[in-house]
Structure formats: C-alpha cells, structure tokens
Scaffold this motif. Sequence first.
Motif, PDB file in Angstrom:
ATOM      1  N   LEU A  62       0.839  -1.195   0.000  1.00  0.00           N
ATOM      2  CA  LEU A  62       0.000   0.000   0.000  1.00  0.00           C
ATOM      3  C   LEU A  62       0.875   1.246   0.000  1.00  0.00           C
ATOM      4  CD1 LEU A  62      -2.867   1.241   0.269  1.00  0.00           C
ATOM      5  CD2 LEU A  62      -2.531   1.132   2.751  1.00  0.00           C
ATOM      6  N   LEU A  63       0.695   2.102  -1.000  1.00  0.00           N
ATOM      7  CA  LEU A  63       1.457   3.343  -1.072  1.00  0.00           C
ATOM      8  C   LEU A  63       0.739   4.480  -0.363  1.00  0.00           C
ATOM      9  CD1 LEU A  63       2.719   3.173  -4.761  1.00  0.00           C
ATOM     10  CD2 LEU A  63       3.851   2.388  -2.680  1.00  0.00           C
ATOM     11  N   GLY A  64      -0.586   4.422  -0.345  1.00  0.00           N
ATOM     12  CA  GLY A  64      -1.320   5.465   0.352  1.00  0.00           C
ATOM     13  C   GLY A  64      -2.744   5.579  -0.143  1.00  0.00           C
ATOM     14  N   PHE A  65      -3.440   6.573   0.391  1.00  0.00           N
ATOM     15  CA  PHE A  65      -4.819   6.822   0.018  1.00  0.00           C
ATOM     16  C   PHE A  65      -4.919   8.118  -0.779  1.00  0.00           C
ATOM     17  CE2 PHE A  65      -5.354   4.053   3.711  1.00  0.00           C
ATOM     18  CZ  PHE A  65      -6.242   3.124   3.192  1.00  0.00           C
ATOM     19  N   ALA A  66      -5.760   8.099  -1.776  1.00  0.00           N
ATOM     20  CA  ALA A  66      -6.006   9.285  -2.595  1.00  0.00           C
ATOM     21  C   ALA A  66      -7.420   9.766  -2.309  1.00  0.00           C
ATOM     22  CB  ALA A  66      -5.838   8.946  -4.079  1.00  0.00           C
ATOM     23  N   GLN A  67      -7.535  10.882  -1.609  1.00  0.00           N
ATOM     24  CA  GLN A  67      -8.839  11.449  -1.284  1.00  0.00           C
ATOM     25  C   GLN A  67      -9.159  12.577  -2.248  1.00  0.00           C
ATOM     26  OE1 GLN A  67      -7.931  11.770   3.242  1.00  0.00           O
ATOM     27  NE2 GLN A  67     -10.119  11.380   3.141  1.00  0.00           N
ATOM     28  N   ALA A  68     -10.395  12.591  -2.721  1.00  0.00           N
ATOM     29  CA  ALA A  68     -10.818  13.604  -3.685  1.00  0.00           C
ATOM     30  C   ALA A  68     -10.674  15.010  -3.090  1.00  0.00           C
ATOM     31  CB  ALA A  68     -12.259  13.346  -4.094  1.00  0.00           C
ATOM     32  N   PRO A  69     -10.339  15.984  -3.967  1.00  0.00           N
ATOM     33  CA  PRO A  69     -10.015  15.821  -5.379  1.00  0.00           C
ATOM     34  C   PRO A  69      -8.561  15.389  -5.558  1.00  0.00           C
ATOM     35  CG  PRO A  69      -9.934  18.137  -4.794  1.00  0.00           C
ATOM     36  CD  PRO A  69     -10.383  17.402  -3.554  1.00  0.00           C
ATOM     37  N   CYS A  70      -8.327  14.564  -6.574  1.00  0.00           N
ATOM     38  CA  CYS A  70      -6.988  14.018  -6.743  1.00  0.00           C
ATOM     39  C   CYS A  70      -6.760  13.602  -8.195  1.00  0.00           C
ATOM     40  CB  CYS A  70      -6.820  12.809  -5.819  1.00  0.00           C
ATOM     41  SG  CYS A  70      -5.135  12.181  -5.751  1.00  0.00           S
ATOM     42  N   VAL A  71      -5.519  13.766  -8.661  1.00  0.00           N
ATOM     43  CA  VAL A  71      -5.098  13.285  -9.980  1.00  0.00           C
ATOM     44  C   VAL A  71      -4.024  12.235  -9.775  1.00  0.00           C
ATOM     45  CG1 VAL A  71      -4.191  13.883 -12.247  1.00  0.00           C
ATOM     46  CG2 VAL A  71      -5.479  15.572 -10.945  1.00  0.00           C
ATOM     47  N   ILE A  72      -4.209  11.070 -10.386  1.00  0.00           N
ATOM     48  CA  ILE A  72      -3.230   9.989 -10.323  1.00  0.00           C
ATOM     49  C   ILE A  72      -2.715   9.731 -11.732  1.00  0.00           C
ATOM     50  CG2 ILE A  72      -2.869   7.549  -9.773  1.00  0.00           C
ATOM     51  CD1 ILE A  72      -5.210   7.792  -7.796  1.00  0.00           C
ATOM     52  N   GLY A  73      -1.407   9.622 -11.884  1.00  0.00           N
ATOM     53  CA  GLY A  73      -0.828   9.293 -13.181  1.00  0.00           C
ATOM     54  C   GLY A  73      -0.730  10.457 -14.137  1.00  0.00           C
ATOM     55  N   LEU A  74      -0.579  11.664 -13.623  1.00  0.00           N
ATOM     56  CA  LEU A  74      -0.492  12.828 -14.499  1.00  0.00           C
ATOM     57  C   LEU A  74       0.761  12.773 -15.377  1.00  0.00           C
ATOM     58  CD1 LEU A  74      -1.893  15.479 -15.216  1.00  0.00           C
ATOM     59  CD2 LEU A  74      -0.521  16.600 -13.454  1.00  0.00           C
ATOM     60  N   ALA A  75       1.830  12.150 -14.874  1.00  0.00           N
ATOM     61  CA  ALA A  75       3.084  12.086 -15.633  1.00  0.00           C
ATOM     62  C   ALA A  75       3.263  10.762 -16.368  1.00  0.00           C
ATOM     63  CB  ALA A  75       4.271  12.309 -14.693  1.00  0.00           C
ATOM     64  N   ALA A  76       2.235   9.924 -16.352  1.00  0.00           N
ATOM     65  CA  ALA A  76       2.389   8.582 -16.932  1.00  0.00           C
ATOM     66  C   ALA A  76       2.692   8.605 -18.416  1.00  0.00           C
ATOM     67  CB  ALA A  76       1.129   7.759 -16.672  1.00  0.00           C
ATOM     68  N   GLY A  77       2.308   9.677 -19.109  1.00  0.00           N
ATOM     69  CA  GLY A  77       2.564   9.748 -20.543  1.00  0.00           C
ATOM     70  C   GLY A  77       3.949  10.228 -20.904  1.00  0.00           C
ATOM     71  N   VAL A  78       4.730  10.678 -19.904  1.00  0.00           N
ATOM     72  CA  VAL A  78       6.051  11.227 -20.176  1.00  0.00           C
ATOM     73  C   VAL A  78       7.087  10.132 -20.394  1.00  0.00           C
ATOM     74  CG1 VAL A  78       7.920  12.648 -19.238  1.00  0.00           C
ATOM     75  CG2 VAL A  78       5.536  13.309 -18.869  1.00  0.00           C
ATOM     76  N   MET A  79       7.033   9.103 -19.556  1.00  0.00           N
ATOM     77  CA  MET A  79       8.018   8.032 -19.612  1.00  0.00           C
ATOM     78  C   MET A  79       7.332   6.715 -19.278  1.00  0.00           C
ATOM     79  SD  MET A  79      11.565   7.706 -17.395  1.00  0.00           S
ATOM     80  CE  MET A  79      12.121   9.311 -18.009  1.00  0.00           C
ATOM     81  N   SER A  80       7.650   5.665 -20.035  1.00  0.00           N
ATOM     82  CA  SER A  80       7.038   4.356 -19.808  1.00  0.00           C
ATOM     83  C   SER A  80       7.376   3.845 -18.414  1.00  0.00           C
ATOM     84  CB  SER A  80       7.532   3.361 -20.868  1.00  0.00           C
ATOM     85  OG  SER A  80       7.007   2.079 -20.634  1.00  0.00           O
ATOM     86  N   ASN A  81       6.367   3.346 -17.720  1.00  0.00           N
ATOM     87  CA  ASN A  81       6.536   2.817 -16.363  1.00  0.00           C
ATOM     88  C   ASN A  81       6.314   1.314 -16.390  1.00  0.00           C
ATOM     89  OD1 ASN A  81       6.586   2.247 -13.654  1.00  0.00           O
ATOM     90  ND2 ASN A  81       5.187   3.869 -13.060  1.00  0.00           N
TER      91      ASN A  81
END
Length: 208
Positions: A62-81
Amino acid sequence: MPQLNKPLIEFDILNQYLHTHGTPFVVAEGENILPADKQTNQYTIVILQGCASLSRAQNDVLLGFAQAPCVIGLAAGVMSNQIDYQVATETQCSGYYLPAAQALSLLEKYTLWREAFYWMTWQHRILEMRDTQLVGSNSYNQIRASLLTMAKWDESLRLRVGVMNYIQRRTRISRSVIAEVLAALRQGEYIRMHKGKLLSINRLPLDY
C-alpha cells in the motif's frame, strides 16, 4: 503555497481542461476504478468524489490513500513505467480517466505545465514523507509513523480502515509484531481503538 497543502487551485485548472476528454466513472466501494482490460500505468485518473487506495499490483504494498479531489498518473505519458499499480475504491468514487498520452498532449496544448508541476511536486513531497517514515526505520518506528499518519486522516476514513490491515500492507511487518505493539500501546493508554479502528492518539513514546 504552504508545504504539503494540496494545490487545489492548480487542480481546478487541470480539471477544467481534462474533464471534457475523460471517460466518466462511478465505482462502488471495494472495486478497481479502471476496467480489467486497462493498465493503470497507461492512464491518468481524476477522482472528484470519494477515496481510493493506491498499491503496487505485483505485491499489494500500500502506497497510500487518494482522497478527492486528486489526480493519479499525471506524468504517466512522459516516460514508460514498467511497474503497474492498482487503484481501488475505499468508498464510492466518481471521476474520470483518460489515456496518459492524451493527458500529456492536453498539458502541452493548453500550457498547463505550471499546474502540473505544482501538483506533481505535492505528490513527490507526500511520497518523500512516506519514505522518511519507513526506509531505514525499525519496526516500532514504522508502526508509530503509520499511527501518526492515520491520526491526521478525516474521521470518516479512520473509522473505515482497520489499523492492523493498514500497517501490515504499508510496512509488510508481520501481523504478530504489529499486534504485540498495538496491545502494549493500548495497555499504556497511548492509543484508543475500537473494533480494530483507531479512535485517538494520546501520545506515542519515541522508543518501544
């Protein structure tokens, strides 16, 4: 912008330009936000209502909790993960998702780099704090840090998440060790719990 305060103004601007291109979702508690045929590392997810957990798909850490409002993966298009993550709802969640490559194109088209930088800096600081608490720390200090993290949550979230399960998924410390420490802290009246949930922290000793 105060340290560790969620950059809500920047979120609102990002949402303004991203939402018209997203696929909306409303997902019940205990489900994955993305459909089974989509990988999290290829999408940008915006949560407008609710709370979700972010964990590594490979080992369920578990990395953590994302409580609204929240953006996850905003940088995912920059570099392959190469590492995939799972985003599961802790409460009913609503929002939208879009391909990460498309989100990156929108950042470029509408010159949203400042807003993206503020948001990603905030996320980096949250993960940095997590690493400071867990990396190189002994079992008690990891448990102590996890309890202090829980104490800062909204009461509604704290009363939904089991202390034992949260600490074990976050730290991978054995359940027997966690149970022993929690029992000692309860006996010493350092913490109050009810049915496995954290009610309050009086104070926590630095050493066990």
